[in-house]
Design a protein around this motif. Structure first.
Motif, mmCIF file in Angstrom:
data_model
loop_
_atom_site.group_PDB
_atom_site.id
_atom_site.type_symbol
_atom_site.label_atom_id
_atom_site.label_comp_id
_atom_site.label_asym_id
_atom_site.label_seq_id
_atom_site.Cartn_x
_atom_site.Cartn_y
_atom_site.Cartn_z
ATOM 1 N N ALA A 5 0.833 -1.200 0.000
ATOM 2 C CA ALA A 5 0.000 0.000 0.000
ATOM 3 C C ALA A 5 0.873 1.256 0.000
ATOM 4 O O ALA A 5 0.577 2.230 -0.704
ATOM 5 C CB ALA A 5 -0.934 0.005 1.203
ATOM 6 N N PHE A 6 1.954 1.220 0.784
ATOM 7 C CA PHE A 6 2.870 2.357 0.817
ATOM 8 C C PHE A 6 3.498 2.584 -0.553
ATOM 9 O O PHE A 6 3.648 3.729 -1.004
ATOM 10 C CB PHE A 6 3.955 2.119 1.872
ATOM 11 C CG PHE A 6 4.930 3.252 1.980
ATOM 12 C CD1 PHE A 6 4.583 4.421 2.635
ATOM 13 C CD2 PHE A 6 6.190 3.162 1.416
ATOM 14 C CE1 PHE A 6 5.470 5.477 2.734
ATOM 15 C CE2 PHE A 6 7.076 4.205 1.495
ATOM 16 C CZ PHE A 6 6.721 5.361 2.160
ATOM 17 N N GLU A 8 2.182 1.840 -3.452
ATOM 18 C CA GLU A 8 1.155 2.415 -4.333
ATOM 19 C C GLU A 8 0.998 3.915 -4.097
ATOM 20 O O GLU A 8 0.873 4.691 -5.046
ATOM 21 C CB GLU A 8 -0.181 1.694 -4.138
ATOM 22 C CG GLU A 8 -0.202 0.291 -4.693
ATOM 23 C CD GLU A 8 -0.003 0.250 -6.199
ATOM 24 O OE1 GLU A 8 -0.549 1.122 -6.908
ATOM 25 O OE2 GLU A 8 0.718 -0.647 -6.651
ATOM 26 N N TYR A 9 1.007 4.341 -2.834
ATOM 27 C CA TYR A 9 0.924 5.773 -2.522
ATOM 28 C C TYR A 9 2.150 6.513 -3.050
ATOM 29 O O TYR A 9 2.037 7.606 -3.610
ATOM 30 C CB TYR A 9 0.787 6.018 -1.017
ATOM 31 C CG TYR A 9 -0.554 5.663 -0.454
ATOM 32 C CD1 TYR A 9 -1.728 6.152 -1.018
ATOM 33 C CD2 TYR A 9 -0.663 4.839 0.657
ATOM 34 C CE1 TYR A 9 -2.965 5.832 -0.503
ATOM 35 C CE2 TYR A 9 -1.902 4.505 1.187
ATOM 36 C CZ TYR A 9 -3.041 5.012 0.604
ATOM 37 O OH TYR A 9 -4.265 4.691 1.120
ATOM 38 N N ALA A 12 1.870 6.906 -6.805
ATOM 39 C CA ALA A 12 0.875 7.920 -7.156
ATOM 40 C C ALA A 12 1.419 9.333 -6.924
ATOM 41 O O ALA A 12 1.260 10.219 -7.779
ATOM 42 C CB ALA A 12 -0.404 7.706 -6.350
ATOM 43 N N ILE A 13 2.084 9.529 -5.807
ATOM 44 C CA ILE A 13 2.667 10.843 -5.509
ATOM 45 C C ILE A 13 3.768 11.165 -6.515
ATOM 46 O O ILE A 13 3.897 12.303 -6.981
ATOM 47 C CB ILE A 13 3.188 10.883 -4.054
ATOM 48 C CG1 ILE A 13 1.999 10.848 -3.086
ATOM 49 C CG2 ILE A 13 4.049 12.113 -3.807
ATOM 50 C CD1 ILE A 13 2.387 10.648 -1.642
#
Length: 103
Positions: A5-6, A8-9, A12-13
């Motif tokens: 999940a980290f 993926e964030y 995206a950033i």
């Protein structure tokens, strides 16, 4: 928060930051004001493109994209050197012309 999940964030950033950088570089290419500014902006455009390729490689897990990024880096470096030589020769021609007009 799991590692996936980290990641993926972070991806995206990274895409948002790289897109913002791409827009700013395009503005610099269009507005200029001088040829060296545009050459540096084109070099930065190559760097941002390499960043996009690297983030896509991380997102997809297909690391063959990194070979493309390395190739793009080499081509971008050679293009920057060629543009720099062109600017230097142009500057020398103008200096010689102004020197001959002054005599």
């Amino acid at each position: 928060m799991s590692g996936l999940a980290f990641l993926e964030y972070a991806v995206a950033i990274s895409f948002v930051v790289l897109t913002l950088a791409m827009l700013l570089v395009i503005i610099r290419i269009v507005r200029g004001p001088t040829l060296p500014d545009r050459v540096l902006a084109l070099d930065m455009l190559v760097s941002v493109g390499i960043g996009f390729i690297a983030v896509i490689a991380i997102k997809t897990g297909y690391m063959l994209y990194l070979d493309i990024a390395i190739s793009l880096g080499l081509v971008g470096f050679l293009a920057t050197v060629a543009f720099a030589r062109y600017i230097l020769q142009r500057w020398e021609i103008r200096a010689n012309q102004s020197e001959s007009e002054g005599n």
